[in-house]
Design a protein around this motif. Structure first.
Motif, PDB file in Angstrom:
ATOM      1  N   THR A  79      39.605  32.093  42.648  1.00  0.00           N
ATOM      2  CA  THR A  79      39.962  33.372  43.272  1.00  0.00           C
ATOM      3  C   THR A  79      39.077  33.689  44.466  1.00  0.00           C
ATOM      4  O   THR A  79      39.521  34.310  45.444  1.00  0.00           O
ATOM      5  CB  THR A  79      39.836  34.510  42.237  1.00  0.00           C
ATOM      6  OG1 THR A  79      40.650  34.202  41.109  1.00  0.00           O
ATOM      7  CG2 THR A  79      40.270  35.840  42.823  1.00  0.00           C
TER       8      THR A  79
ATOM      9  N   GLY B  72      37.659  32.264  36.809  1.00  0.00           N
ATOM     10  CA  GLY B  72      38.450  32.633  37.986  1.00  0.00           C
ATOM     11  C   GLY B  72      37.780  32.260  39.288  1.00  0.00           C
ATOM     12  O   GLY B  72      37.903  32.961  40.302  1.00  0.00           O
TER      13      GLY B  72
ATOM     14  N   THR C  52      38.092  38.558  40.119  1.00  0.00           N
ATOM     15  CA  THR C  52      39.413  38.990  40.582  1.00  0.00           C
ATOM     16  C   THR C  52      39.462  39.142  42.095  1.00  0.00           C
ATOM     17  O   THR C  52      40.530  39.350  42.667  1.00  0.00           O
ATOM     18  CB  THR C  52      39.799  40.333  39.935  1.00  0.00           C
ATOM     19  OG1 THR C  52      38.782  41.303  40.228  1.00  0.00           O
ATOM     20  CG2 THR C  52      39.949  40.179  38.427  1.00  0.00           C
ATOM     21  N   GLY C  53      38.305  39.041  42.734  1.00  0.00           N
ATOM     22  CA  GLY C  53      38.228  39.154  44.180  1.00  0.00           C
ATOM     23  C   GLY C  53      36.787  38.989  44.614  1.00  0.00           C
ATOM     24  O   GLY C  53      35.889  38.798  43.791  1.00  0.00           O
TER      25      GLY C  53
END
Length: 461
Positions: free
Chosen positions: A285, A282, A119-120
């Motif tokens: 990201t 992800g 997510t980051g």
């Protein structure tokens, strides 16, 4: 609030598990996230279960051929559910061993079951099996999520109950006629295995040879051996349609040089390769780059484009073998914990195809030597000339060894009994930079397979 660790490992394969214990023993806090079973592909649907089934198939073959050794026998009766149950017990024991190693034998390791996605930077969200989620931050993150079976775009396949190797390992009934799409090492191992269990087997391959990375003479010899065992091959075939009738018979249609072929069987195994489990992580990201097939791109230290994020094992492409994944762990362990970096690109690539006889390979093939402009000579020897082969009746195959203009071994293909073990002898010879006359004159215990090292170079060309 996020939970912070020194190390986060996504996937518990043959690189991730030992890395978790190494960091824990070094005093780091470690969290390991696994979406499926602990142990990765090798324990759950690769090396361990397939070799357990191959061992059972070999026993059936030994009984079937016992009369060749003067032992009266009857046709073996294969209790296929019992064969699968033995395999399951071995797999379960290995899974439990991994769990105990991670959770009981090493302090400082947290194991979570769920799906992790970035997510980051250095942050992942883990969707746990109990439907809750946790956000985790870590100074270093290692991706070890492996691959899954590739499913080709084949008209009608979605409407047919096809098998991948994962489903085939859990089959409870023995196929009457197994169609295998793919003539690589996976297709060959499963093909011979099920033929020895009693199935009829047909292998369909797009290439004109089996085992696309091997020399033509090795491929031809392998095909001849397997055909003698009763396997059927359709080479140079492009499958374009598959269907299943009301009686459960599967029809695979393929274009070949000889015209249209319609192959009928009771079961269909898709063995056309693997694809990486990178599509739901992800990665975009945090700027991790992948190639056109989805494999994560890494440098010689297995670092991705994202700072502090590494990719280990099959997920970064290249040779997909357990021993290469384990060496990825050693590269990272030695670099990060002991400050002794070495390149993950500059290492030998030994491998074995576990047919009977085995094919053990190390170093350059003839095709690779020619492509690289390496001057070489080649020595070949039929396995039947080895005394141990004649005594045991395991006479199929041949040895092939390449030497350079300094008389050093630069490659070997050992198609024969214990081919993987003998190949490893040549790997040791290559590491020690021995010259072939030293092998010719070495005193080797008689009668052993290793005596071939004395004799293989007698017809060096």
């Amino acid at each position: 609030m996020p939970t912070s660790y020194d190390v986060l490992i996504i996937g518990s394969g043959q690189a991730g598990n030992p890395l978790a214990t190494a960091f824990a023993e070094a005093g780091r806090s470690v969290v390991l996230v696994e979406e499926n079973h602990l142990g990765g592909s090798c324990i759950n649907y690769g090396c361990s279960p397939t070799k357990a089934l191959l061992a059972a198939a070999e026993r059936a073959h030994q009984i079937r051929t016992a009369e060749e050794y003067g032992i009266r026998s009857t046709e073996p009766e294969v209790d296929f559910p019992a064969v699968i149950a033995r395999k399951d017990a071995l797999v379960q024991r290995s899974r439990q061993g991994v769990r105990e190693n991670l959770t009981q034998e090493h302090a400082g390791i947290t194991v979570l079951h769920g799906h992790a996605a970035f997510t980051g930077p250095r942050t992942v969200q883990v969707q746990l099996a109990d439907k809750t989620s946790r956000e985790i931050k870590a100074a270093r993150i290692f991706i070890n999520t492996g691959t899954r079976a590739a499913v080709p775009e084949l008209d009608g396949l979605a409407d047919v109950p096809y098998l991948t190797t994962t489903e085939l390992l859990d089959l409870q009934e023995l196929p009457e006629h197994l169609l295998i799409l793919g003539g690589g090492y996976i297709g060959l191992e499963f093909g011979q295995m099920f033929r020895r269990f009693g199935s009829r087997v047909t292998i369909v391959e797009t290439g004109r040879h089996l085992l696309e990375h091997e020399d033509d003479d090795v491929c031809a010899a392998m095909q001849e051996i397997l055909e003698a065992d009763g396997l059927e091959f359709v080479l140079g075939a492009k499958a374009h349609h598959v269907s299943r009738n009301a009686e459960g018979i599967i029809t695979l249609s393929a274009h070949t040089q000889q015209g249209e072929r319609r192959l009928r069987g009771t079961h269909l195994l898709i063995a056309t390769g693997r694809v990486p489990n990178s599509d739901k992580l992800g990665l975009n990201t945090i700027g991790v780059k992948t190639d056109e097939k989805g494999y994560i791109q890494v440098n010689n230290r297995l670092e991705t484009a994202a700072k502090g994020v590494y990719a280990l094992g099959d997920i970064h492409g290249g040779p997909q073998f357990t021993h290469i994944s384990y060496d990825d762990y050693r590269v990272v362990r030695d670099g990060l914990l002991h400050r002794r970096w070495r390149s993950a690109r500059q290492r030998p690539l030994p491998y074995t195809v576990f047919t009977d006889p085995q094919l053990g390979r190390i170093g350059l093939s003839e095709a690779q030597a020619r492509e690289q402009g390496v001057r070489y000579r080649v020595a070949t020897m039929p396995v039947r000339t080895i005394g141990r082969a004649r005594e045991t009746g395991r006479t199929r195959g041949f040895w092939k060894v390449l030497v350079d203009d300094q008389d050093r071994v630069i490659g070997a293909a050992i198609l024969g009994a214990e081919g993987g073990e003998i190949m490893t002898m040549f790997q040791l010879v290559m590491m020690g930079k021995l010259k072939y006359p030293q092998l010719q004159n070495m005193v080797i215990a008689h009668p052993t397979w290793a005596e071939g090292l004395n004799n293989v170079f007698s017809k060096l060309q």
